[in-house]
Motif scaffolding. Structure first.
Motif, PDB file in Angstrom:
ATOM      1  N   MET A  90     -59.001 -68.122 -36.785  1.00  0.00           N
ATOM      2  CA  MET A  90     -59.362 -66.746 -37.171  1.00  0.00           C
ATOM      3  C   MET A  90     -60.347 -66.142 -36.173  1.00  0.00           C
ATOM      4  O   MET A  90     -60.191 -65.010 -35.746  1.00  0.00           O
ATOM      5  CB  MET A  90     -59.946 -66.741 -38.590  1.00  0.00           C
ATOM      6  CG  MET A  90     -58.894 -66.997 -39.664  1.00  0.00           C
ATOM      7  SD  MET A  90     -59.515 -66.762 -41.335  1.00  0.00           S
ATOM      8  CE  MET A  90     -60.449 -68.263 -41.591  1.00  0.00           C
ATOM      9  N   LYS A  94     -57.906 -65.031 -33.187  1.00  0.00           N
ATOM     10  CA  LYS A  94     -57.634 -63.749 -33.872  1.00  0.00           C
ATOM     11  C   LYS A  94     -56.340 -63.785 -34.690  1.00  0.00           C
ATOM     12  O   LYS A  94     -55.507 -62.862 -34.631  1.00  0.00           O
ATOM     13  CB  LYS A  94     -57.550 -62.590 -32.849  1.00  0.00           C
ATOM     14  CG  LYS A  94     -58.737 -62.525 -31.896  1.00  0.00           C
ATOM     15  CD  LYS A  94     -59.998 -62.075 -32.592  1.00  0.00           C
ATOM     16  CE  LYS A  94     -61.216 -62.096 -31.687  1.00  0.00           C
ATOM     17  NZ  LYS A  94     -62.420 -62.598 -32.298  1.00  0.00           N
ATOM     18  N   ASP A  96     -53.673 -63.506 -37.626  1.00  0.00           N
ATOM     19  CA  ASP A  96     -53.430 -62.680 -38.813  1.00  0.00           C
ATOM     20  C   ASP A  96     -52.865 -63.541 -39.936  1.00  0.00           C
ATOM     21  O   ASP A  96     -52.943 -63.190 -41.103  1.00  0.00           O
ATOM     22  CB  ASP A  96     -52.403 -61.580 -38.505  1.00  0.00           C
ATOM     23  CG  ASP A  96     -52.861 -60.664 -37.389  1.00  0.00           C
ATOM     24  OD1 ASP A  96     -54.020 -60.214 -37.445  1.00  0.00           O
ATOM     25  OD2 ASP A  96     -52.070 -60.425 -36.448  1.00  0.00           O
ATOM     26  N   ASP A 124     -48.236 -62.530 -49.465  1.00  0.00           N
ATOM     27  CA  ASP A 124     -49.522 -62.929 -48.887  1.00  0.00           C
ATOM     28  C   ASP A 124     -49.611 -64.438 -48.698  1.00  0.00           C
ATOM     29  O   ASP A 124     -50.431 -64.933 -47.930  1.00  0.00           O
ATOM     30  CB  ASP A 124     -50.680 -62.499 -49.799  1.00  0.00           C
ATOM     31  CG  ASP A 124     -50.612 -61.030 -50.128  1.00  0.00           C
ATOM     32  OD1 ASP A 124     -50.611 -60.222 -49.183  1.00  0.00           O
ATOM     33  OD2 ASP A 124     -50.542 -60.686 -51.330  1.00  0.00           O
ATOM     34  N   ARG A 176     -51.967 -65.264 -45.511  1.00  0.00           N
ATOM     35  CA  ARG A 176     -52.470 -64.038 -44.864  1.00  0.00           C
ATOM     36  C   ARG A 176     -53.978 -64.153 -44.658  1.00  0.00           C
ATOM     37  O   ARG A 176     -54.703 -64.639 -45.542  1.00  0.00           O
ATOM     38  CB  ARG A 176     -52.168 -62.832 -45.767  1.00  0.00           C
ATOM     39  CG  ARG A 176     -52.480 -61.497 -45.123  1.00  0.00           C
ATOM     40  CD  ARG A 176     -52.361 -60.379 -46.159  1.00  0.00           C
ATOM     41  NE  ARG A 176     -50.988 -60.097 -46.552  1.00  0.00           N
ATOM     42  CZ  ARG A 176     -50.150 -59.309 -45.874  1.00  0.00           C
ATOM     43  NH1 ARG A 176     -50.551 -58.750 -44.747  1.00  0.00           N
ATOM     44  NH2 ARG A 176     -48.931 -59.083 -46.317  1.00  0.00           N
ATOM     45  N   VAL A 177     -54.436 -63.717 -43.503  1.00  0.00           N
ATOM     46  CA  VAL A 177     -55.870 -63.789 -43.204  1.00  0.00           C
ATOM     47  C   VAL A 177     -56.616 -62.623 -43.837  1.00  0.00           C
ATOM     48  O   VAL A 177     -57.535 -62.824 -44.631  1.00  0.00           O
ATOM     49  CB  VAL A 177     -56.108 -63.822 -41.669  1.00  0.00           C
ATOM     50  CG1 VAL A 177     -57.595 -63.649 -41.349  1.00  0.00           C
ATOM     51  CG2 VAL A 177     -55.594 -65.140 -41.080  1.00  0.00           C
ATOM     52  N   LYS A 178     -56.189 -61.399 -43.553  1.00  0.00           N
ATOM     53  CA  LYS A 178     -56.967 -60.228 -43.964  1.00  0.00           C
ATOM     54  C   LYS A 178     -57.023 -60.098 -45.492  1.00  0.00           C
ATOM     55  O   LYS A 178     -55.998 -60.056 -46.158  1.00  0.00           O
ATOM     56  CB  LYS A 178     -56.347 -58.957 -43.369  1.00  0.00           C
ATOM     57  CG  LYS A 178     -57.268 -57.780 -43.398  1.00  0.00           C
ATOM     58  CD  LYS A 178     -56.790 -56.705 -42.409  1.00  0.00           C
ATOM     59  CE  LYS A 178     -57.790 -55.591 -42.221  1.00  0.00           C
ATOM     60  NZ  LYS A 178     -58.187 -54.864 -43.362  1.00  0.00           N
ATOM     61  N   GLY A 179     -58.238 -60.083 -46.003  1.00  0.00           N
ATOM     62  CA  GLY A 179     -58.438 -59.944 -47.451  1.00  0.00           C
ATOM     63  C   GLY A 179     -58.268 -61.251 -48.196  1.00  0.00           C
ATOM     64  O   GLY A 179     -58.486 -61.318 -49.412  1.00  0.00           O
ATOM     65  N   ASP A 182     -59.845 -64.775 -44.629  1.00  0.00           N
ATOM     66  CA  ASP A 182     -61.092 -64.385 -43.952  1.00  0.00           C
ATOM     67  C   ASP A 182     -62.261 -64.250 -44.934  1.00  0.00           C
ATOM     68  O   ASP A 182     -63.406 -64.128 -44.531  1.00  0.00           O
ATOM     69  CB  ASP A 182     -60.912 -63.078 -43.148  1.00  0.00           C
ATOM     70  CG  ASP A 182     -60.404 -61.926 -44.000  1.00  0.00           C
ATOM     71  OD1 ASP A 182     -60.050 -62.155 -45.166  1.00  0.00           O
ATOM     72  OD2 ASP A 182     -60.355 -60.797 -43.482  1.00  0.00           O
ATOM     73  N   GLU A 183     -61.956 -64.274 -46.240  1.00  0.00           N
ATOM     74  CA  GLU A 183     -63.038 -64.188 -47.221  1.00  0.00           C
ATOM     75  C   GLU A 183     -63.313 -65.532 -47.881  1.00  0.00           C
ATOM     76  O   GLU A 183     -64.109 -65.625 -48.809  1.00  0.00           O
ATOM     77  CB  GLU A 183     -62.693 -63.122 -48.269  1.00  0.00           C
ATOM     78  CG  GLU A 183     -62.715 -61.722 -47.663  1.00  0.00           C
ATOM     79  CD  GLU A 183     -62.253 -60.638 -48.625  1.00  0.00           C
ATOM     80  OE1 GLU A 183     -62.303 -60.868 -49.850  1.00  0.00           O
ATOM     81  OE2 GLU A 183     -61.834 -59.578 -48.130  1.00  0.00           O
TER      82      GLU A 183
END
Ligand SMILES: Nc1nc2c(ncn2[C@@H]2O[C@H](COP(=O)(O)OP(=O)(O)OP(=O)(O)O)[C@@H](O)[C@H]2O)c(=O)[nH]1
Ligand SMILES: [Mg+2]
Length: 381
Positions: A90, A94, A96, A124, A176-179, A182-183
């Protein structure tokens, strides 16, 4: 609609997988460039294998620009390898999307594009699944390993309260990374070994991930040695226990069971004291008085504790209490029917009758719980 190109990083942890790694990189070099819709890269996370797995990757890196390597100072378990690999993918690469993938060909490399294709369908969390039609576990496995795999998966599905997901212990996945990833706080990962998978799955579902299961045939390991640890089952149960400790649904069920326990104690005490010791009433009457007091006790405790977030107040409480009484009568009715069948089937065998008695208790416990949730306190999902 414009389709966005996503960066997918396939993370492959290794420990002493030299032979598999040579073959795997060559195989993937034939498959990954065929994926045109998305950009796919590979990240090996090696547990400082003494057999020189990392050197093989380094050698291949000279010609393959999409091949990355992270070497741990020492082997710390599969969960730790993924925590490091995912964080690196991540932050540095980078990514996704993060794919979990084994190095030993048990996850078929040719199925990677099938999982990646589901990205464009709005999911997701895309899970390679062994336990839906079209999926399977190795026929070469002995009975014990098959049994542990199938039963372990079912136990995990049930205790995680995720019956809708058919394979919760698999290791071929795309997240899925975003949301989502990554959290995730990797510092709080509940297991350093294989059971980390359960934690991540639970996290993704709690986060509201749209899940897709894609069937695949889990192959037999033909080269290298298994690293699965012996007490993996206990480790998995430990993780599930920790995850569910604060689950409101589970907490509610235990409160309900505890309240039922207090009712039973109360009824027994009244029977013993008023019916047997003081002989104020006949034992039959004392049982009924105790029973009704237990109903009042259970109703109040459930209303103000178990279902406090849905509590009934004011005049409505009387109507609800009447409904609650009917529920108790229904429970008695169910017990009566089951035990009548038991008597008929048992032909005088006390143990068979006891079995029916126990089964009736379990059924009543479950039906009561459902009725309380759905009808009396109207808990929405
Ligand atoms: N870096 C690292 N990799 C590991 C560790 N444990 C396992 N692996 C790798 O993780 C993947 C899965 O491990 P396996 O031993 O194949 O586990 P499994 O597939 O459940 O068991 P088998 O069916 O016996 O192969 C393999 O690529 C291993 O090399 C570890 O502690 N550190
Ligand atoms: Mg394996």
């Amino acid at each position: 609609m414009i389709q966005l190109v996503a960066r997918v990083v396939i993370i492959i942890p290794t420990f002493n997988e030299k032979d598999n790694t040579v073959r795997m990189i060559d195989t993937l070099a034939g498959i990954l460039p065929e994926i045109r819709d998305h950009q796919v890269e590979l990240l090996y996370v090696d547990g400082n294998s003494p057999d020189g797995t990392a050197d093989v990757v380094r050698d291949k890196q000279k010609e393959l620009k999409w091949l990355h390597l992270l070497v741990e100072t020492k082997k710390e378990g599969l969960g730790m390898a993924y925590a490091k690999g995912m964080t690196h993918a991540m932050k540095e690469l980078k990514a996704d999307w993060l794919m979990e993938f084994d190095s030993d060909f048990q996850h078929p490399p040719q199925d990677i594009p099938r999982l990646i294709a589901e990205i464009d369908n709005g999911y997701d969390y895309i899970l390679g699944s062994r336990y839906i039609p079209g999926g399977s576990i190795p026929s070469e496995w002995g009975f014990k390993r098959k049994f542990l795999s199938v039963v372990g998966n079912h136990v995990a599905r049930i205790t995680l309260l995720l019956p809708g997901i058919h394979d919760v212990t698999g290791g071929f996945k795309l997240a899925r990374v975003k949301g989502f990833m990554d959290e995730f706080d990797f510092g709080r990962l509940l297991s350093r070994s294989f059971a980390y998978k359960i934690h991540l799955l639970h996290y993704m579902v709690q986060k509201g991930a749209r899940v897709k299961e894609v069937p695949f045939h889990f192959a037999h390991r033909t080269a290298g040695e298994s690293k699965i640890i012996k007490n993996e089952m206990q480790e998995t149960l430990r993780v599930i226990f920790l995850l569910q400790l604060n689950n409101p649904k589970i907490r509610r069920f235990f409160k309900f069971a505890a309240v039922g326990g207090t009712g039973l104690v109360l009824q027994t005490l009244i029977f013993e004291i008023l019916g047997l010791k003081l002989r104020l009433f006949s034992p039959a009457v004392a049982t009924v008085i105790g029973g009704e007091l237990a109903i009042v006790n259970n109703f109040l405790l459930n209303n103000f504790w178990t279902f406090s977030d849905h509590r009934v107040v004011g005049a409505k409480i009387f109507g609800k209490f009447l409904q609650f009484n009917f529920t108790s009568l229904l429970a008695l009715g169910i017990q009566f029917v089951i035990l009548s069948i038991g008597e008929y089937v048992a032909g005088g065998n006390e143990w068979v009758i006891r079995g029916f008695y126990f089964a009736a208790l379990v059924i009543v416990l479950i039906t009561n719980y459902i009725i309380y949730n759905k009808i009396i306190w109207k808990v929405k999902k």
